[in-house]
Design an enzyme around this catalytic site. Structure first.
Site, PDB file in Angstrom:
ATOM      1  N   SER A 237     -24.544  13.630  67.054  1.00  0.00           N
ATOM      2  CA  SER A 237     -25.930  12.823  67.546  1.00  0.00           C
ATOM      3  C   SER A 237     -26.279  12.960  68.915  1.00  0.00           C
ATOM      4  O   SER A 237     -27.622  13.304  68.879  1.00  0.00           O
ATOM      5  CB  SER A 237     -23.785  11.930  67.940  1.00  0.00           C
ATOM      6  OG  SER A 237     -24.432   9.929  68.021  1.00  0.00           O
ATOM      7  N   HIS A 378     -19.713   8.296  61.102  1.00  0.00           N
ATOM      8  CA  HIS A 378     -20.410   9.023  62.615  1.00  0.00           C
ATOM      9  C   HIS A 378     -19.842  10.247  63.002  1.00  0.00           C
ATOM     10  O   HIS A 378     -18.539   9.598  63.675  1.00  0.00           O
ATOM     11  CB  HIS A 378     -20.542   8.977  63.314  1.00  0.00           C
ATOM     12  CG  HIS A 378     -22.137   8.992  64.550  1.00  0.00           C
ATOM     13  ND1 HIS A 378     -23.324   9.176  63.703  1.00  0.00           N
ATOM     14  CD2 HIS A 378     -21.667   8.468  65.538  1.00  0.00           C
ATOM     15  CE1 HIS A 378     -23.866   9.578  65.087  1.00  0.00           C
ATOM     16  NE2 HIS A 378     -22.565   9.418  65.888  1.00  0.00           N
TER      17      HIS A 378
HETATM   18  C1  GCU Z   1     -25.689   5.555  70.004  1.00  0.00           C
HETATM   19  C2  GCU Z   1     -27.391   5.549  69.900  1.00  0.00           C
HETATM   20  C3  GCU Z   1     -26.954   7.099  69.007  1.00  0.00           C
HETATM   21  C4  GCU Z   1     -26.889   7.863  69.179  1.00  0.00           C
HETATM   22  C5  GCU Z   1     -24.729   7.722  69.325  1.00  0.00           C
HETATM   23  C6  GCU Z   1     -24.603   8.983  70.347  1.00  0.00           C
HETATM   24  O1  GCU Z   1     -25.393   5.087  68.346  1.00  0.00           O
HETATM   25  O2  GCU Z   1     -28.215   4.487  68.621  1.00  0.00           O
HETATM   26  O3  GCU Z   1     -28.869   7.201  68.637  1.00  0.00           O
HETATM   27  O4  GCU Z   1     -26.946   9.022  68.407  1.00  0.00           O
HETATM   28  O5  GCU Z   1     -25.014   6.674  69.910  1.00  0.00           O
HETATM   29  O6  GCU Z   1     -24.685   9.456  70.390  1.00  0.00           O
HETATM   30  O7  GCU Z   1     -23.028   8.649  69.817  1.00  0.00           O
END
Ligand code: GCU
Length: 397
Positions: A237, A378
């Protein structure tokens, strides 16, 4: 804020900025021209427009082993906690790195280097690991232990003969929207005379974190059981965005792993699918320099797109991983950056991404640029790791 698009038919037609044409209009035809001319241009553009400069090297750096456990993970690993302290201009900054090394390996082993979200104690089921990961006011961001242990798969990692090292990203730079948060980061050793506004024109937390990944590798260099010539960087992420930036800025990482990195990571901006620059700059302005805001709702004007970020790791191996339920990160756009970056690999006589079409879910596609679309949300799971282990064996070991 514009509505989030999850409809492929609403992805606009776009033209990507070329990789193989230099700013002066000349064609880049050889790996030599790429390395000498085009790569530095792109690296500078991404520093200027997105991530800022990495912090400099401090005057001094010390390493203190604060614990060693010889029978960790059911006696399969040696576990170390190592405190790194950086000093500059009379100021210092420290963080603690947790390392697992396979026991009884025949020689020094390759190492995975990555940052964690919830403290070192959040990455492992072992309950005697020091609690790390402090926010702006020195509070532990997550007191509970083992909350993300599944994401780390340490037991599997050491079983396959790899070491794994991690630091909590907050301890390098607290991840906080507060404009002063950088003053609690490693950048404070260098720029404390600046106003917050000045700082944000050239610095951002993703660059701090990428810097930290490089310093972890420095600290591992004289570990006798680890071979830092065979180092790999991974991140999930926001830390997947960071892993790509670390791969771009530190060529010692021989395999660069972007797990669900999304907007400003592997996803192509011009697709306007899932998260956009407008959204990421609104919620997480601390990650980037203020220059990125010029492109809010103005993606066609970007002088780069994310295939440029991926290409900066060429010809080293890159793996881009997506997940079916992670539409926010635009899985197809993540694939496409790897696909389009492949033309740089071809200059080196490699293929890059071995397929032309976005692969179906649940399959590993493996090449110098690899990809998979995991079925699920995710996250970073054993399914992801099994692909990373395969690539580590093929391209790094
Ligand atoms: C949020 C953000 C993303 C990121 C994510 C994370 O969802 O919008 O860009 O990758 O956090 O790091 O968990």
């Amino acid at each position: 804020m514009a509505e989030t698009n999850y409809d492929e038919s609403k992805v606009p037609a776009y033209t990507l900025p070329p990789l193989l044409k230099a700013k002066d209009g000349s064609e880049i035809k050889t790996a030599f021209d790429w390395v000498r001319k085009r790569r530095p241009e792109i690296l500078q553009t991404l520093k200027d427009e997105v991530f800022g400069e990495l912090p400099p090297r401090p005057d001094s750096f010390t390493k203190e082993v604060i614990s060693v456990k010889e029978d960790a993970l059911d006696n399969t690993a040696i576990r170390k906690e190592i405190k790194l302290t950086f000093s500059h201009n009379g100021k210092s900054h420290s963080f603690v790195m947790l390392v697992y090394i396979p026991k009884n390996a025949p020689g020094p082993v390759p190492v995975f280097v990555g940052l964690n979200f919830k403290g070192n104690h959040g990455t492992t089921v072992e309950d005697d690991v020091m609690q790390t990961g402090r926010g702006l006011n020195g509070e532990l961001v997550e007191p509970e232990r083992g909350v993300q242990a599944e994401r780390w798969s340490f037991a599997e990692t050491v079983k396959r003969g790899f070491a794994s090292a991690t630091v909590c990203y907050h301890d390098i730079h607290p991840d906080d929207k507060e404009t002063t948060s950088w003053r609690k980061s490693i950048y404070n050793l260098f720029y404390s005379e600046e106003t917050d506004e000045q700082f944000h024109t050239h610095g951002g937390s993703i660059s701090s974190w990428a810097w930290g990944l490089g310093r972890m590798l420095d600290a591992l260099e004289n570990e006798p059981l680890i071979d830092t010539k065979r180092a790999m960087v991974h991140g999930h992420s926001r830390l997947g965005k960071t892993a790509l930036w670390a791969g771009a800025t530190d060529p010692r990482f021989k395999l660069v792993i972007s797990n669900d990195s999304g907007c400003c990571g592997a996803a192509i901006h011009r697709r306007l699918y899932g998260e956009t620059i407008e959204v990421v700059c609104h919620w997480f302005p601390q990650w980037f320099t203020t220059s990125l805001r010029k492109y809010i709702c103005n993606e066609p004007a970007l002088p780069y797109d994310q295939h440029h970020l991926v290409a900066l790791s060429a010809p080293r191996a890159v793996c881009i991983a997506s997940a079916t339920e992670d539409r926010w990160a635009d899985p197809k756009g993540e694939f496409l950056s790897g696909y389009h970056a492949s033309e740089v690999y071809q200059l080196f006589g490699a293929k890059g991404m071995p397929v032309d079409e976005w692969p179906e879910a649940g399959k590993y596609v493996s090449g110098e640029v690899s990809y998979h679309l995991r079925i699920g949300k995710h996250d970073q799971t054993l399914f992801d790791w099994l692909h990373y282990f395969e690539l580590a064996d093929k391209y790094v070991r």
